[in-house]
Design an enzyme around this catalytic site. Structure first.
Site, PDB file in Angstrom:
ATOM      1  N   LYS A 143       0.857  -1.193   0.000  1.00 16.94           N
ATOM      2  CA  LYS A 143       0.000   0.000   0.000  1.00 16.94           C
ATOM      3  C   LYS A 143       0.894   1.244   0.000  1.00 16.94           C
ATOM      4  O   LYS A 143       1.883   1.293   0.741  1.00 16.94           O
ATOM      5  CB  LYS A 143      -0.902  -0.019   1.240  1.00 16.94           C
ATOM      6  CG  LYS A 143      -1.936   1.105   1.285  1.00 16.94           C
ATOM      7  CD  LYS A 143      -2.848   0.977   2.508  1.00 16.94           C
ATOM      8  CE  LYS A 143      -3.919   2.069   2.537  1.00 16.94           C
ATOM      9  NZ  LYS A 143      -4.806   1.960   3.703  1.00 16.94           N
ATOM     10  N   SER A 189     -10.335   0.382   7.016  1.00 20.02           N
ATOM     11  CA  SER A 189      -9.672   0.472   5.706  1.00 20.02           C
ATOM     12  C   SER A 189      -9.055  -0.827   5.199  1.00 20.02           C
ATOM     13  O   SER A 189      -8.652  -0.896   4.042  1.00 20.02           O
ATOM     14  CB  SER A 189      -8.592   1.556   5.730  1.00 20.02           C
ATOM     15  OG  SER A 189      -9.177   2.821   5.578  1.00 20.02           O
ATOM     16  N   SER A 197      -9.834   2.466   2.705  1.00 20.40           N
ATOM     17  CA  SER A 197      -8.886   3.111   1.824  1.00 20.40           C
ATOM     18  C   SER A 197      -7.964   2.138   1.102  1.00 20.40           C
ATOM     19  O   SER A 197      -7.343   2.509   0.108  1.00 20.40           O
ATOM     20  CB  SER A 197      -8.026   4.091   2.639  1.00 20.40           C
ATOM     21  OG  SER A 197      -7.208   3.386   3.554  1.00 20.40           O
TER      22      SER A 197
END
Lengths: 500, 494
Positions: free
Chosen positions: B79, B184, B160
């Protein structure tokens, strides 16, 4: 404890000054408060900056145990409450010298609570009155970096070397009532910090600076509105700020105006304070607990270690010098006013006692007198400080031991000391090489005495007729004849005997 | 060779060790999938060379007879909230566009040290703020899933960690890192039919992860199976002296202790998570989940978490408050975006830089956070929110006196179409309603696939465990995985 009688004479009568100081003291530590970066003064710009200090993305603060320890020890030295549970808060504001966009400080739960400091208005006068100044709190926080505006015509540069360095903010109560009290408080605080070793107290390097809060009121009335003059960096300037700011406020009030609560700056060149910003455009710092840090939870073992590591503090030391060492109040105060002086004196004392095989009390007076008159006099003359004195405590003790055991007289000692200062030689060798050893040979002294008395028959007559002050003259003449090397005690005895 | 990308982390690891294939073959297969999936926009930066580098190192070590590392031969996605040395790290913001860290985050370093290779930096919501991936400066990720109705609407991969979820479900990587502040990891996992676990707060170091809300941020793995999550979490966890909130505890052997036998365990069903009007398909999936856990031997009890309804407002005070301060460092002075108009002063530079560098959702949260911390409002919002947060934690403590784990849905709906909720921030925030309470309490929580809805879109179940009891969470996840038999995958259209 006495009430201050310092007053400002205004057109409408007397005004009293109320003063509180917030002192920022840089914690003595190898590393910064929340990073491992070094803290040495005077390094090239931006050479002592870690990723944390520069607030790079994802960086996190980790408290430096040593900085916490120093603040706790400082709190203990001012007899303050140590909060075993405290917490760091973020003080949020934007400035180019503040990389995180917030300063990590302690608003809601400071490390150290209420304490106190006793000040003496004239440290060297034993009869001077003392006063207790309350301390509100001590908290630890990060210092900011430094902006440099003089490096480029249109740009400013940032030096982050100081960014993240640990500071103690020591907040007094509004207990001071005169410039002298404010000065004495700051001096005493500096003395204590240097004793504890938690701050080097170098005000000219910015290691210690004060925000000076001043208000005025008619005696007996409620506190007036205060102003805060930031970053004042000497005892003298603090006193000047109080004086200037108090009379400025009196002028404002007597002209029918109002004192505005504001932040001011001191200009030492013009000896005046100027408005920096008023309460209306004060920042909203949006303090909140720093979520990157756990609360500080100090255990008893840690606190005990802090307590054990505290040195003897100035007040205790001064009283011990008077009571146990038999020093005068003046000498005790002078010797303890600075940690380095006391340390030097105690080394001299220890060495003297060792060489002479006596107690420290027995050698204290002579040691104190020599340090404060002979050594200080010489250092003044040479423009040196105790720190870089050409003669150390060990050498000094050797010299004093020679006087104490009668090897040389006080007069000869002064000569020997001069030679030590010039050549770096040691007293016993100098005395041997130059043949300065004093004599107790009664035969030689008797001969000298007889010669002096014979040459001064008229004075002998006068002495015998009651002019006893002439005794000193005979001693002086005899010593002169002996080139200063006669034992003065023996000389005294023999003259007495010869005249009787 | 094409089926290499269908393998799980465990299968790749074991197959590499057994010599069934080389690490290079695996890396090449995934690199090819990544290169062919630009339409998904799952990656901000692709790093095929890094994947090959790690694979070659693994192959060389194996040839030299060295013992394999825990993740030798396994390429993963990272990420783009984790700082990676020498590789651009943006948090999907314009503010950090072009920013290349000189340091490696603790979690990513642990993964590389364990032998994993990096396929690239995965897209996300800007500064991890969002539930649909639409706040990324680099364009939204598109979910590989499509509705069965054939409308071909572009769907949200969740947020997210939407780049991570999309990439895993599309077989661009076998696993990826995520971060979870209010859901997330879990919500995007649910939206894309994969699994993901947010461990107990403090298990994974936050050092080197671009901060959103410090008291909530927690890294965790995302993968297709529970076992893969256990494998990755073991590598990612562990005490880090550089993070004061890191837990100084040994890392348990989660994989070795995996067991879907839940006899003796009590599963709590919080009644507040079944409000009137809960989506019927979600409700039915939840009921199936309860039956699966019973089938695995667990006893089911109803519990109450009375302050649940305050969790979302509490979260949307605390997280923006911390974010408003954490994001103050992006000021144009030292790195990243700088906007310095002609003749501008410092304040002008701040304003211009931050106006251009932050997207609307980030600005909205900075403003909310600044407001709730400001003088006169602090007690009414921030202090009050902290009190409610304590009550929410206590709710869990009391519930866990009666049970060992909780089972709930992960999100109130399946994936929605991109753009559908963008105009209404509150509707978007409601996506986090089931995930936020465990975040506020710092508890371990996991999403596992529970089935498909009538549209053919994945739905997720959430397991919440006691602090530090990731094992029970993983075990319950495994029990569900074995019974759900979730094999659905998106048809390749990209």
């Amino acid at each position: 404890m006495t009430e201050s009688t310092y007053r400002i004479q205004g057109a409408t009568g007397e005004w009293e000054v109320v003063i509180g100081l917030e002192v920022h003291a840089q914690v003595t530590s190898q590393a910064k408060l929340f990073s491992g970066a070094a803290t040495a003064f005077g390094a090239e710009p931006n050479t002592q900056v870690s990723l944390v200090d520069a607030a790079m993305p994802g960086m996190l603060p980790v408290p430096n145990r040593e900085c916490i320890r120093q603040a706790v020890r400082t709190g203990m030295a001012i007899d303050a409450q140590i909060n075993k549970w405290s917490r760091f808060d973020r003080k949020n504001y934007f400035y180019a010298d503040l990389p995180q966009g917030y300063q990590i400080s302690q608003l809601y739960h400071p490390l150290v609570g209420e304490g106190q400091i006793e000040i003496t208005l004239d440290e060297k006068n034993p009869d001077s009155s003392t006063k207790v100044i309350g301390i509100e709190r001590i908290h630890v926080e990060q210092d900011a970096g430094k902006l440099m505006h003089d490096q480029h015509p249109t740009r400013s540069y940032v030096d982050l070397n100081r960014s993240g360095v640990a500071l103690m903010e020591i907040v007094s109560k509004p207990d001071m009532r005169s410039p002298a009290e404010a000065g004495a408080y700051l001096s005493k605080l500096r003395t204590i910090l240097r004793y504890v070793g938690s701050c080097d107290g170098n005000m000219d390097q910015g290691s210690m600076r004060a925000d000076v809060n001043v208000s005025v009121r008619k005696p007996g009335e409620a506190f007036g509105t205060r102003t805060e003059t930031k970053n004042v960096n000497s005892v003298r300037f603090v006193m000047a700020v109080v004086e200037h700011e108090a009379s400025r406020q009196v002028d404002v009030l007597e002209a029918g105006g109002k004192v505005v609560q504001e932040t001011r700056l001191y200009d030492p060149d013009r000896n005046e304070t100027r408005s920096m910003r008023s309460k209306e455009d004060a920042h909203d710092y949006r303090y909140f607990p720093d979520p990157d840090l756990l609360p500080l939870d100090l255990d008893d073992a840690f606190l005990e270690e802090c307590r054990q590591s505290l040195p003897e503090l100035p007040d205790a030391k001064r009283s011990r010098y008077e009571k146990d060492l038999g020093l005068s109040a003046y000498n005790a105060a002078t010797l303890t006013a600075d940690a380095d002086t006391a340390r030097w004196f105690e080394a001299l004392l220890a060495e003297g006692a060792r060489i002479q095989k006596k107690s420290e009390g027995e050698v204290a007076k002579a040691s104190a007198n020599w340090l404060l008159s002979e050594l200080y006099g010489a250092l003044n003359r040479l423009g040196k400080s105790l720190e870089d004195s050409p003669v150390g405590p060990e050498e000094g003790a050797e010299l004093l031991a020679l006087v104490a055991d009668g090897t040389i007289s006080g007069t000869i000692a002064k000569q020997v000391f001069e030679i030590m200062l010039e050549t770096g030689g040691r007293a016993p060798q100098i005395v041997e090489e130059k043949g300065l050893r004093q004599t107790s040979d009664t035969g030689a002294i008797e001969a000298a005495v007889a010669k002096v008395l014979a040459e001064n028959g008229d004075k002998v007559e006068q002495y015998r007729a009651g002019k006893e002050a002439l005794f000193g003259f005979f001693v002086g003449q005899t010593m002169k004849a002996m080139q200063g090397k006669a034992n003065p005690q023996v000389v005294n005895e023999l003259i007495k005997k010869a005249l009787s | 060779m094409s089926n290499l990308t269908d393998l799980t982390v465990a299968e790749i690891r074991d197959g590499f060790r057994a010599g069934d294939f080389s690490a290079r073959e695996v890396a090449q297969a995934f690199n090819a999938n990544v290169a062919a999936a630009k339409a998904l926009n799952a990656f901000i930066v692709e790093t095929p060379e890094r994947a090959l580098e790690a694979a070659d190192a693994a192959d060389r070590a194996k040839a030299a007879g060295e013992a394999p590392k825990p993740l030798s031969g396994v390429p993963i996605g990272m990420k783009d909230l984790f700082c990676t040395e020498g590789v651009q790290t943006t948090a999907a913001s314009h503010m950090l566009e072009g920013f290349t860290p000189t340091y490696e985050s603790t979690v990513s370093k642990k993964l590389w040290d364990a032998g994993a290779g990096m396929l690239g930096k995965l897209n996300l919501d800007q500064f991890a703020m969002g539930s649909s991936n639409e706040t990324s400066y680099f364009g939204n990720v598109i979910s590989p899933w499509r509705r069965g109705s054939g409308d071909n609407a572009a769907l949200a991969p969740g947020g997210s960690s939407g780049g991570s979820s999309a990439a895993i479900s599309a077989r661009l990587c076998p696993a990826a890192t995520g971060t979870d502040t209010g859901g997330s990891i879990r919500q995007p996992a649910a939206f894309t039919g994969i699994s993901g676990i947010k461990p107990t707060y403090g298990r994974c170091s936050r050092w080197g992860i671009v901060a959103f809300a410090s008291s909530l941020d927690q890294a965790g793995p995302m993968a297709r199976t529970v076992r893969d999550n256990a494998i990755l979490l073991e590598t990612m966890s562990g005490f880090d002296p550089k993070d004061s909130t890191s837990l100084d505890l040994a890392v348990p052997q989660w994989e070795a202790n995996l067991s879907s036998d839940l006899r003796g365990k009590k599963v709590g069903i919080p009644k507040e998570y079944r409000p009137d009007g809960l989506n019927a398909e979600i409700s039915a999936m939840w009921d199936r989940g309860i039956e699966w856990l019973k089938d695995a031997g667990a006893e089911v009890v109803e519990v109450s978490l009375p302050h649940t309804k305050y969790a979302l407002p509490t979260y949307y005070i605390i997280a923006p408050a911390e974010a408003s301060s954490n994001l103050a460092r992006y000021d144009g002075v030292r790195y990243g975006q700088r906007d310095l108009p002609d003749g501008a002063g410092l304040q002008d530079m701040y304003a211009a830089t931050r106006a251009a560098g932050f997207g609307p959702e980030v600005k909205r949260r900075i403003m909310i956070g600044t407001y709730v911390l400001s003088a006169g409002f602090y007690d009414a919002y921030y202090t009050q929110a902290q009190k409610v947060r304590a009550l929410i934690s206590r709710d869990f403590d009391l519930a866990f006196e009666k049970c060992d784990l909780l089972l709930t849905p992960t999100a109130p709906s399946a994936s929605f179409a991109l753009g559908e909720k963008q105009a209404d921030p509150l509707a978007m925030y409601l996506n986090d309603v089931f995930t936020v309470p465990a975040s506020l309490a710092g508890l371990p929580a996991m999403a596992v696939p529970g089935g498909l809805d009538a549209q053919g879109l994945p739905l997720g179940l959430q397991i919440i465990g006691k602090a530090l009891d990731e094992q029970t969470v993983l075990n319950a996840g495994l029990a569900i995985e074995e019974r759900a038999g979730f094999t659905a995958r998106p048809d390749k259209w990209w």
